[in-house]
Design a protein around this motif. Structure first.
Motif, PDB file in Angstrom:
ATOM      1  N   ALA A 587       0.647  -1.313   0.257  1.00  0.00           N
ATOM      2  CA  ALA A 587      -0.377  -0.098  -0.183  1.00  0.00           C
ATOM      3  C   ALA A 587       0.722   0.708  -0.039  1.00  0.00           C
ATOM      4  N   CYS A 588       2.013   1.313   0.645  1.00  0.00           N
ATOM      5  CA  CYS A 588       2.873   2.154   0.594  1.00  0.00           C
ATOM      6  C   CYS A 588       3.811   2.344  -0.587  1.00  0.00           C
ATOM      7  N   ASN A 589       3.347   1.393  -1.998  1.00  0.00           N
ATOM      8  CA  ASN A 589       4.064   1.495  -2.556  1.00  0.00           C
ATOM      9  C   ASN A 589       3.752   1.053  -3.769  1.00  0.00           C
ATOM     10  N   LEU A 590       2.662   1.944  -3.921  1.00  0.00           N
ATOM     11  CA  LEU A 590       1.840   1.158  -5.075  1.00  0.00           C
ATOM     12  C   LEU A 590       2.882   1.420  -6.749  1.00  0.00           C
ATOM     13  N   LYS A 591       2.216   0.739  -7.986  1.00  0.00           N
ATOM     14  CA  LYS A 591       2.927   0.327  -9.161  1.00  0.00           C
ATOM     15  C   LYS A 591       2.204   1.416  -9.771  1.00  0.00           C
ATOM     16  N   VAL A 592       2.706   2.171 -10.529  1.00  0.00           N
ATOM     17  CA  VAL A 592       1.887   3.220 -11.203  1.00  0.00           C
ATOM     18  C   VAL A 592       0.575   2.977 -11.622  1.00  0.00           C
ATOM     19  N   ARG A 593      -0.030   1.894 -12.019  1.00  0.00           N
ATOM     20  CA  ARG A 593      -0.862   1.516 -12.855  1.00  0.00           C
ATOM     21  C   ARG A 593      -2.012   1.696 -12.321  1.00  0.00           C
ATOM     22  N   PHE A 594      -1.672   1.927 -10.843  1.00  0.00           N
ATOM     23  CA  PHE A 594      -2.559   1.385  -9.676  1.00  0.00           C
ATOM     24  C   PHE A 594      -3.655   2.798  -9.535  1.00  0.00           C
ATOM     25  N   SER A 595      -4.004   3.347 -10.257  1.00  0.00           N
ATOM     26  CA  SER A 595      -4.517   4.560 -10.556  1.00  0.00           C
ATOM     27  C   SER A 595      -6.272   4.790 -11.159  1.00  0.00           C
ATOM     28  N   GLY A 596      -6.606   6.005 -11.152  1.00  0.00           N
ATOM     29  CA  GLY A 596      -7.955   6.433 -11.811  1.00  0.00           C
ATOM     30  C   GLY A 596      -8.973   5.243 -10.715  1.00  0.00           C
ATOM     31  N   TYR A 597      -8.978   5.911  -9.782  1.00  0.00           N
ATOM     32  CA  TYR A 597     -10.035   4.840  -9.046  1.00  0.00           C
ATOM     33  C   TYR A 597     -11.822   5.700  -8.646  1.00  0.00           C
ATOM     34  N   ASP A 598     -12.519   5.776  -8.655  1.00  0.00           N
ATOM     35  CA  ASP A 598     -13.298   6.908  -7.860  1.00  0.00           C
ATOM     36  C   ASP A 598     -14.006   6.008  -6.920  1.00  0.00           C
ATOM     37  N   LEU A 599     -13.231   4.858  -6.066  1.00  0.00           N
ATOM     38  CA  LEU A 599     -13.214   4.629  -3.986  1.00  0.00           C
ATOM     39  C   LEU A 599     -12.270   3.820  -3.965  1.00  0.00           C
ATOM     40  N   ILE A 600     -11.812   4.689  -3.225  1.00  0.00           N
ATOM     41  CA  ILE A 600     -10.207   3.676  -2.213  1.00  0.00           C
ATOM     42  C   ILE A 600     -10.846   3.330  -0.853  1.00  0.00           C
ATOM     43  N   PHE A 601     -11.018   1.617  -0.674  1.00  0.00           N
ATOM     44  CA  PHE A 601     -11.348   1.500   0.374  1.00  0.00           C
ATOM     45  C   PHE A 601     -10.260   0.522   1.432  1.00  0.00           C
ATOM     46  N   CYS A 602      -9.633   0.876   2.609  1.00  0.00           N
ATOM     47  CA  CYS A 602      -8.945   0.826   3.001  1.00  0.00           C
ATOM     48  C   CYS A 602      -9.519   0.300   4.829  1.00  0.00           C
ATOM     49  N   GLY A 603      -9.770  -1.592   4.770  1.00  0.00           N
ATOM     50  CA  GLY A 603     -10.271  -1.924   5.765  1.00  0.00           C
ATOM     51  C   GLY A 603      -9.267  -2.533   6.573  1.00  0.00           C
ATOM     52  N   ASN A 604      -9.222  -1.711   8.040  1.00  0.00           N
ATOM     53  CA  ASN A 604      -8.959  -1.694   8.321  1.00  0.00           C
ATOM     54  C   ASN A 604      -6.528  -1.489   8.669  1.00  0.00           C
ATOM     55  N   LEU A 605      -6.418  -0.485   7.475  1.00  0.00           N
ATOM     56  CA  LEU A 605      -5.216  -1.320   7.322  1.00  0.00           C
ATOM     57  C   LEU A 605      -4.296   0.007   7.764  1.00  0.00           C
ATOM     58  N   ILE A 606      -4.867   1.201   8.081  1.00  0.00           N
ATOM     59  CA  ILE A 606      -4.207   2.457   8.378  1.00  0.00           C
ATOM     60  C   ILE A 606      -2.893   2.008   9.560  1.00  0.00           C
ATOM     61  N   ASP A 607      -3.697   1.285  10.791  1.00  0.00           N
ATOM     62  CA  ASP A 607      -2.693   1.226  11.621  1.00  0.00           C
ATOM     63  C   ASP A 607      -2.098  -0.212  11.351  1.00  0.00           C
ATOM     64  N   ARG A 608      -1.478  -0.677  10.032  1.00  0.00           N
ATOM     65  CA  ARG A 608      -1.292  -2.029  10.259  1.00  0.00           C
ATOM     66  C   ARG A 608       0.379  -1.762   9.206  1.00  0.00           C
ATOM     67  N   LEU A 609       0.055  -0.140   8.818  1.00  0.00           N
ATOM     68  CA  LEU A 609       1.987  -0.210   7.684  1.00  0.00           C
ATOM     69  C   LEU A 609       2.238   0.495   7.943  1.00  0.00           C
ATOM     70  N   TYR A 610       3.783   0.376   7.321  1.00  0.00           N
ATOM     71  CA  TYR A 610       4.852   0.700   8.282  1.00  0.00           C
ATOM     72  C   TYR A 610       4.948   2.323   8.323  1.00  0.00           C
ATOM     73  N   ASP A 611       4.526   2.570   7.658  1.00  0.00           N
ATOM     74  CA  ASP A 611       4.429   4.580   7.464  1.00  0.00           C
ATOM     75  C   ASP A 611       3.278   4.482   6.970  1.00  0.00           C
ATOM     76  N   PRO A 612       2.246   5.574   7.430  1.00  0.00           N
ATOM     77  CA  PRO A 612       1.037   5.523   6.981  1.00  0.00           C
ATOM     78  C   PRO A 612       0.611   6.843   6.887  1.00  0.00           C
ATOM     79  N   SER A 613       2.005   7.936   7.300  1.00  0.00           N
ATOM     80  CA  SER A 613       1.619   8.963   6.840  1.00  0.00           C
ATOM     81  C   SER A 613       2.646   9.064   5.421  1.00  0.00           C
ATOM     82  N   LEU A 614       3.399   8.216   4.772  1.00  0.00           N
ATOM     83  CA  LEU A 614       3.510   8.608   3.348  1.00  0.00           C
ATOM     84  C   LEU A 614       2.728   7.438   2.195  1.00  0.00           C
ATOM     85  N   PHE A 615       1.296   6.974   3.367  1.00  0.00           N
ATOM     86  CA  PHE A 615       0.409   6.318   2.130  1.00  0.00           C
ATOM     87  C   PHE A 615      -0.382   7.428   2.387  1.00  0.00           C
ATOM     88  N   LEU A 616      -0.858   8.350   2.967  1.00  0.00           N
ATOM     89  CA  LEU A 616      -2.139   9.193   3.350  1.00  0.00           C
ATOM     90  C   LEU A 616      -1.327  10.374   2.218  1.00  0.00           C
TER      91      LEU A 616
END
Length: 704
Positions: A587-616
């Protein structure tokens, strides 16, 4: 040794100087493989034999006759190189093989198998389609994993795997259904078993894994790398022969539970085995069944057994000798293999009974010697102590996500070196194949002596244990408890309620785990990508998509479990599978092709990331204008997942409390509006009498 046939096929190099010549080479390799596979089935003299369950734990041979052709079409469809099905019924029925949980996990389902003639006709159609694709496909050198040529090689190497597995099943058919065949002639040489002895091997540091510079096709589990320090050991000069193993049988080895692991004891009790699977005792003499014949037990040929039998023999041998006798690990076997400089396809002649270059059977264990060791490769596969796992750097191929990941469960042991029937990729240095420990293949073993009773085997990834994965399968697809609605379903229903302006073209389920929210989102979106960091989790979503069902066992109490099966049809998702793609990713380093979404749902993810600020700080780049980011989490910040200096909340700053919503608002407020917030409860079942009841905070953010 003289070669069995004049025509020997070798896996092509991915490199070359001429695209035209490489196209011809691939085309020839395809046709040779397709024809060689069919020649094996030409040994069958009655259509009735195609439908016998010669091996109760596997499908009848009609499945394998059609399966390898279906594989081509299903993968070509997945890769968008084929745009319509050839025969939907066959492509469903022949899609998925068998890898049962245990020796008593018999598949009793009734199948209305097609006729042999219809299956053969289907194979002819597929041969024409693949030939046309090879002729016309774009091709550049070197061939890379995104190339259509890689997909063609995947289908070819897959069929070569089943050339071997089908020969194992055919070996279990009654001989009356089989005829001799010139392409499948057994070795006629046999004699007394040579006396085995132990040879010293110096300790070394070895790097496991196939370097990307090796220019041959490889399966996903071969790549990545791991460096291992191997201590000195002594190893048997020969593979364990029938004659050497016969001593164990005559000593009552199958009747003495003390030599067997607990798993082995269970297998023995269920099967009642008293000798290796391919032996038979008749009129006081031992006989061995080969592919197309039965013969007096060839004492100097390698014994063919499963891991449980090999392990029991080693335990018995250790007791007999007073030494630490065991099977080698993958790293120890690699030390032996590294003594051989040559590799397929570069050799002029195979350095062992391998690649179908000599016989369609085993041969004496003293025929192929190199630097004092015999059968470093070939004759039979060699069981190891190592359960298969991915090396660091392991990545699944997007068009075959489930080739390896289902075997990363601690229950599939590696065997190495190939057998007489191993061709193509199976005959290469870096090939890694694994079977459940009670499975039979053309497999035997050699043993070693070490200085320690401990086996230097690293455990399979502890985070992705069977128990944990099963817990999440139950959480996503199982029963509801204490009147708390299914969490993935409830999350999707809630987020839809809060997003009236939401477009419904593309959605991303990030941190999808085993995939339930992805299927729920597919009810409302044209396309859904499900991404998770854990291959062990995501393979179940992919398995549901591909096969329509998955099975798991959840703890009830102690070592007792409850077996469950989930199907897409029962869940009402059977029409949604084509709208979903499951992919392993960070999640902190998605490939470029994963773009153009109308919705991004992150279920119980944010507190399991090694760098949530980078992601957000970058996730807005993956949304369409006005798109929504939906986060759910109980905010259970733990240092095992996220370094404390990267927590978004649950901390004090300048003596004041900072909650996670503060951190989210600080990072997202510039680009998003917070449009909704609500609690979503969930229950995770641990055992029949232990549950986790939790409240997750759902926040809904719309891109400004």
């Amino acid at each position: 040794m003289e070669k069995l046939t004049e025509v020997v096929s070798k896996t092509p190099l991915l490199t070359g100087s001429s695209v035209a010549a490489k196209r011809v080479e691939i085309r020839n390799y395809f046709h040779h493989t397709f024809s060689q596979y069919e020649s094996l089935f030409d040994c069958i003299n009655s259509n009735e034999a195609y439908y016998l369950r010669a091996e109760p734990l596997r499908h009848p041979l009609i499945f394998y006759f059609g399966h390898t052709a279906v594989f081509f079409i299903n993968k070509l469809l997945l890769g968008k190189y084929q745009h319509q099905r050839v025969n939907e019924r066959l492509e469903s029925m022949f899609a998925i093989g068998v890898d049962e949980m245990s020796w008593d996990d018999l598949n009793s389902a009734h199948y209305d198998w097609p006729s042999v003639a219809d299956t053969r006709q289907y194979r002819d159609q597929v041969r024409h389609i693949v030939d046309a694709l090879i002729t016309d496909m774009p091709l550049s050198l070197p061939i890379i994993q995104d190339s259509p040529a890689w997909l063609i090689l995947m289908g070819i190497e897959h069929e070569r795997i089943h050339l071997e597995t089908s020969s194992v099943i055919m070996r279990m058919l009654p001989l009356e259904y089989l005829n001799a065949h010139p392409q499948w002639a057994a070795c006629s040489q046999t004699g007394a078993a040579p006396t085995n002895r132990l040879l010293p091997i110096a300790g070394k540091t070895v790097t496991l894994g196939k370097p990307s510079s090796v220019a041959t096709y490889g399966w996903d589990n071969e790549y990545g790398h791991k460096t291992v320090d191997v201590a000195p050991f002594k190893v048997a000069k020969f593979l364990v022969s029938n004659g050497e193993f016969l001593d164990f049988v005559k000593a009552g080895g199958y009747q003495a539970a003390k030599w067997w692991t607990s798993e082995g004891q269970g297998w023995l009790q269920f099967t009642g085995a008293t000798m290796p699977r391919f032996w038979r005792r008749h009129d006081g003499e031992y006989l061995q069944r080969n592919l197309l014949q039965e013969m007096p037990l060839p004492l100097d040929w390698p014994v063919e057994v499963n891991y449980l039998e090999a392990k029991a023999f080693c335990n018995w041998k250790a007791n007999q000798t007073g030494r630490h006798i065991r099977l080698p690990t993958e790293a120890e076997w690699t030390v032996l293999r590294n003594q051989l400089d040559t590799d397929q396809p570069h050799w002029e002649q195979a350095p062992g009974n391998l690649n179908l270059e000599y016989y369609a059977s085993s041969c004496p264990v003293n025929c192929f010697e190199y630097q004092g060791l015999c059968d470093v490769v070939g004759n039979v596969w060699q069981w190891t102590e190592s359960p298969i796992d991915g090396f660091p750097g392991f990545e699944v191929h997007p068009l075959y996500d489930d080739f390896s990941t289902p075997t990363f469960d601690g229950q599939h042991n590696l065997f190495k070196g190939g057998s007489w029937a191993s061709t193509g990729n199976e005959a290469t240095r870096y090939a890694r194949y694994a079977f459940r420990r009670h499975f039979f293949q053309h497999a035997g073993f050699r043993y070693l002596e070490s200085d320690s009773p401990e086996v230097p085997v690293e455990p399979v990834n502890t985070y992705e244990t069977d128990e944990l994965v099963a817990q999440y399968l139950e959480f996503h697809y199982g029963d509801t408890y204490f009147n708390v609605p299914n969490y993935p379903q409830a999350c999707v229903q809630a987020l839809l309620k809060h997003t009236p302006e939401l477009k419904h073209a593309r959605a991303l389920d990030l941190g999808c785990s085993v995939g339930r929210a992805s299927f729920e989102l597919a009810r409302h979106f044209g396309h859904v990508d499900g991404i998770d960091f854990s291959a062990r989790f995501i393979q179940h979503g992919f398995q549901l998509k591909e096969t329509g069902h998955t099975r798991f066992a959840i703890p009830t109490e102690g070592e007792l479990v409850e077996f469950k099966e989930v199907s897409l049809s029962d869940l009402g998702y059977s029409t949604l599978a084509d709208k979903i793609d499951f992919v392993q990713g960070d999640a902190c380093n998605l490939k470029v092709r994963f773009s153009g979404y109308d919705l991004i749902f992150c279920g119980n993810l944010i507190d399991r990331l090694y760098d949530p600020s980078l992601f957000l700080n970058y996730i807005h780049e993956r949304l369409t204008a006005g798109g929504y980011l939906v986060l759910t989490s109980p905010y259970t910040w733990l240092e095992q997942y996220t370094p404390k200096d990267k927590w978004l909340g649950g901390i004090k700053v300048n003596g004041e409390n900072v909650i996670t919503l503060d951190g989210l608002s600080r990072l997202l407020g510039e680009r998003f509006n917070l449009v909704a917030q609500q609690d979503v409860p969930f229950v995770i079942r641990e055992t029949r009498r232990k549950y986790q009841h939790t409240l997750a905070d759902m926040t809904v953010w719309q891109l400004k």
